[in-house]
Design an enzyme around this catalytic site. Structure first.
Site, short mmCIF file in Angstrom:
data_model
loop_
_atom_site.label_atom_id
_atom_site.label_comp_id
_atom_site.label_asym_id
_atom_site.label_seq_id
_atom_site.Cartn_x
_atom_site.Cartn_y
_atom_site.Cartn_z
N LYS A 56 -4.34 -6.71 3.58
CA LYS A 56 -4.36 -5.60 2.61
C LYS A 56 -5.80 -5.27 2.21
CE LYS A 56 -3.20 -2.42 -0.18
NZ LYS A 56 -3.44 -2.27 -1.53
N SER A 102 0.83 -1.21 0.00
CA SER A 102 0.00 0.00 0.00
C SER A 102 0.86 1.25 0.00
CB SER A 102 -0.92 0.04 1.22
OG SER A 102 -1.60 1.29 1.23
N GLU A 151 -9.76 2.07 4.46
CA GLU A 151 -9.46 3.26 3.63
C GLU A 151 -10.76 3.79 2.99
OE1 GLU A 151 -6.17 2.62 0.79
OE2 GLU A 151 -7.45 3.53 -0.71
N HIS A 168 -7.23 -3.35 4.97
CA HIS A 168 -6.62 -2.00 4.92
C HIS A 168 -7.44 -1.15 3.93
CE1 HIS A 168 -4.25 0.97 2.72
NE2 HIS A 168 -3.60 1.18 3.84
N ASN A 169 -7.70 -1.72 2.76
CA ASN A 169 -8.44 -0.96 1.75
C ASN A 169 -9.87 -0.70 2.18
OD1 ASN A 169 -6.04 -1.35 0.40
ND2 ASN A 169 -7.00 -1.73 -1.56
P1 NAP Z 1 -1.28 -0.49 -14.01
O1 NAP Z 1 -0.51 0.77 -13.92
O2 NAP Z 1 -2.58 -0.48 -14.71
O3 NAP Z 1 -0.34 -1.58 -14.70
C1 NAP Z 1 -0.81 -2.86 -14.93
C2 NAP Z 1 0.36 -3.76 -15.27
O4 NAP Z 1 -0.15 -5.08 -15.44
C3 NAP Z 1 1.07 -3.40 -16.56
O5 NAP Z 1 2.44 -3.65 -16.42
C4 NAP Z 1 0.43 -4.37 -17.54
O6 NAP Z 1 1.25 -4.68 -18.65
C5 NAP Z 1 0.29 -5.58 -16.67
N1 NAP Z 1 -0.70 -6.54 -17.18
C6 NAP Z 1 -2.04 -6.36 -17.26
N2 NAP Z 1 -2.63 -7.47 -17.75
C7 NAP Z 1 -1.62 -8.35 -17.98
C8 NAP Z 1 -1.58 -9.67 -18.46
N3 NAP Z 1 -2.70 -10.32 -18.82
N4 NAP Z 1 -0.38 -10.28 -18.57
C9 NAP Z 1 0.76 -9.63 -18.21
N5 NAP Z 1 0.79 -8.39 -17.74
C10 NAP Z 1 -0.40 -7.76 -17.61
O7 NAP Z 1 -1.56 -1.13 -12.57
P2 NAP Z 1 -0.94 -0.73 -11.15
O8 NAP Z 1 -1.69 0.44 -10.61
O9 NAP Z 1 0.54 -0.69 -11.23
O10 NAP Z 1 -1.41 -1.99 -10.29
C11 NAP Z 1 -0.70 -3.22 -10.27
C12 NAP Z 1 -1.22 -4.03 -9.09
O11 NAP Z 1 -0.97 -3.31 -7.89
C13 NAP Z 1 -2.74 -4.27 -9.11
O12 NAP Z 1 -3.01 -5.52 -8.54
C14 NAP Z 1 -3.27 -3.16 -8.23
O13 NAP Z 1 -4.53 -3.46 -7.70
C15 NAP Z 1 -2.19 -3.11 -7.16
N6 NAP Z 1 -2.07 -1.85 -6.43
C16 NAP Z 1 -2.23 -0.64 -7.05
C17 NAP Z 1 -2.09 0.53 -6.32
C18 NAP Z 1 -2.22 1.88 -6.96
O14 NAP Z 1 -2.31 2.88 -6.20
N7 NAP Z 1 -2.20 1.99 -8.28
C19 NAP Z 1 -1.79 0.45 -4.94
C20 NAP Z 1 -1.61 -0.80 -4.35
C21 NAP Z 1 -1.75 -1.94 -5.10
P3 NAP Z 1 1.08 -3.92 -20.07
O15 NAP Z 1 1.97 -2.71 -19.99
O16 NAP Z 1 1.52 -4.90 -21.06
O17 NAP Z 1 -0.37 -3.55 -20.21
#
Ligand code: NAP
Length: 475
Positions: A184, A130, A191, A187-188
């Site tokens: 987690k 987080s 949040e 936590h959300n």
């Molecule tokens: P993001 O910016 O949308 O990026 C998604 C990533 O996943 C990209 O690298 C994408 O690759 C890849 N991806 C999607 N589908 C795929 C598939 N079928 N096979 C391989 N790669 C794939 O997402 P993010 O915000 O970084 O979130 C990533 C994770 O962290 C999620 O589980 C999210 O819930 C969690 N998270 C996010 C936050 C936040 O604040 N954003 C906070 C905590 C946790 P491409 O470039 O090829 O599309």
């Protein structure tokens, strides 16, 4: 070539920042992204950190670039993408390698993945991260589930990149299999409740007191100096101070009032319901987001009924704002008490033995709900590890008792002025019901016995009993 200490798949918002954080802390990292152009761009922009980064265009290259036994973080979209990456990695990894799912997985998927990898020799960790983009880059809160030995192998890297509170890293092993992802999720959920309550008091000040965003932002700024001090209050103050570069209007005034949700809040509510633990603040927050997205229906209903909002007498303004601060604090305590009660129930149900004080401690910095308040929660659990509910800990009894009259006044004012405060009012109802030794479920038991012969317990003796409903019993 295999000099990287760790690998990472998924260079989106979280993955790219986490990779830079790891590289910066001196741990050589190999990275791979499904869309190769993103990997190239990431490497180009990594500037001084490039010497600690190995960009890879295939999963096989990624695996070859890491020194065995290999820890590999998956930071892709949750769900199917994670299963696909695990399936592909299984063909390339060797016994002793560790797959670390650091996305927002549903803990039930995490449990399934543990079971599927059992016997393969490949270790697995389900890790909640987080802190959003900024946290990932400079220090998130990290909640780990899995075998303790697997955690110890990656502990040096994960503690190095985590946020620190008074020098203590906000990363910890919380229990086996799904424990990290469950924590987690809660936590959300908390949040969601925290954000909803903040939005509700913003509504009371905007619609009830007719205050503008800047003025409200200043109030949040002042509150951030007191017991409400937290990251969410701080950013709310900053958000309310910002202007839209396009129109010059306050930024919040040009944002559509329809909140998104990706599912973790809903999962928290579903799990709470499955275990029979009331989490009314989180429930209200999730429902409020869903209701917010029904814009057309809300529009039509306002046309049918007229707006419910009635202005509050400006003479009451200062006293009400002082009350709101206390009410928000009391309601926040309620939501946290519920969230921790849900984790306690899950800990018992899944045999995780969750260390509640540690959970509170690793949320004190790095994560979105970070605040000093979590220090008080940690102390409450340190004093009594099996505390059934935070509301009955000595420190909280005195805090809630002090804030209770304000909470009542705010909920009453909101109700009489047509201002919706579902999460805050749910906290008052929860608090009133939780502290009432004799509730009203005796009547529900009588009704259930009347129409379904379900039986009831008597206050004056053991056993199951039926009432004298006689000929009135339903067929
Ligand atoms: P993001 O910016 O949308 O990026 C998604 C990533 O996943 C990209 O690298 C994408 O690759 C890849 N991806 C999607 N589908 C795929 C598939 N079928 N096979 C391989 N790669 C794939 O997402 P993010 O915000 O970084 O979130 C990533 C994770 O962290 C999620 O589980 C999210 O819930 C969690 N998270 C996010 C936050 C936040 O604040 N954003 C906070 C905590 C946790 P491409 O470039 O090829 O599309």
């Amino acid at each position: 070539m295999s000099h990287a200490e760790i690998g990472l798949i998924g260079l989106g918002v979280m993955g790219s920042n986490l990779a830079l954080n790891i590289a910066e802390k001196g741990h050589p990292i190999a990275v791979y992204n499904r869309t190769a152009s993103r990997t190239g761009l990431f490497f180009e922009n990594a500037e001084g950190l490039r010497e600690n980064i190995v960009p890879c265009t295939t999963l096989a290259d990624l695996v070859a670039a890491i020194r065995p036994p290999r820890p590999i973080i998956i930071m892709t979209q949750a769900g199917k993408a994670v299963d696909e990456q695990i399936a592909a990695l299984r063909k390339l990894l060797s016994p002793g390698d560790i797959i670390i799912d650091a996305g927002n997985a549903n803990f039930r998927d995490t449990m399934r993945r543990f079971a599927e990898l059992e016997g393969s020799g490949i270790e697995f960790l389900g890790v909640g991260v987080s802190g959003g983009e900024e946290g990932a880059r400079h220090g998130p809160s990290i909640m780990v589930g899995g075998a303790k030995e697997s955690w110890h192998r990656v502990e040096p890297v994960l503690t190095a990149i985590a946020a620190a509170y008074n020098g203590e890293p906000c990363a910890a092993w919380l229990g086996p299999d799904g424990a990290g992802h469950f924590v987690k999720t809660l936590h959300n959920g908390i949040e969601y409740a925290d954000m909803q309550m903040i939005a509700e008091v913003y509504g009371v000040m905007r619609d009830g007191l007719g205050m503008g965003p800047k003025e409200i932002g200043q109030v949040f700024g002042r509150w951030n100096e007191g017991p409400l001090n937290s990251y969410l209050i701080e950013i709310t103050s900053a958000v309310l101070a910002a202007d839209d570069p396009q129109t010059g209007r306050p930024m919040v005034d040009v944002i559509v009032d329809s909140a998104g949700q990706k599912g973790t809040g809903r999962w928290a509510v579903i799990e709470a319901q499955m275990m029979g633990v009331p989490a009314t603040g989180i429930e209200a927050a999730v429902a409020a987001r869903s209701l917010s997205s029904m814009r057309q229906e809300r529009d039509a209903a306002e046309r049918a009924y007229g707006s419910p909002v009635k202005p509050i007498d400006p003479a009451d303004r200062d006293a009400l704002i002082a009350d709101i601060e206390q009410a928000l604090f009391a309601a926040k305590i309620g939501a946290y008490a519920q969230g921790f009660a849900v984790m306690r129930a899950a800990s018992q149900e899944f045999g995780w033995d969750l260390p509640m004080a540690t959970v509170a401690r690793i949320w004190r910095a790095g994560c979105i709900i970070r605040s000093q308040f979590l220090d008080t929660i940690a102390s409450a659990f340190e004093a009594k590890a099996d505390l059934p509910n935070l509301l009955v800990s000595r420190a909280f009894v005195s805090m809630v008792s002090k804030a209770e009259p304000s909470l009542r006044r705010v909920v009453a004012t909101a109700a009489t002025h047509g201002l919706a405060v579902p999460a805050i009012s749910s906290a008052l109802a929860y608090f009133d019901a939780y502290r009432l030794a004799r509730g009203t479920a005796n009547l529900i038991q009588a009704q259930r016995d009347f129409f379904g012969a379900h039986g009831f317990e008597r206050i004056d003796g053991p056993g199951a009993h039926h009432g004298p409903w006689g000929g009135h019993m339903a067929g």
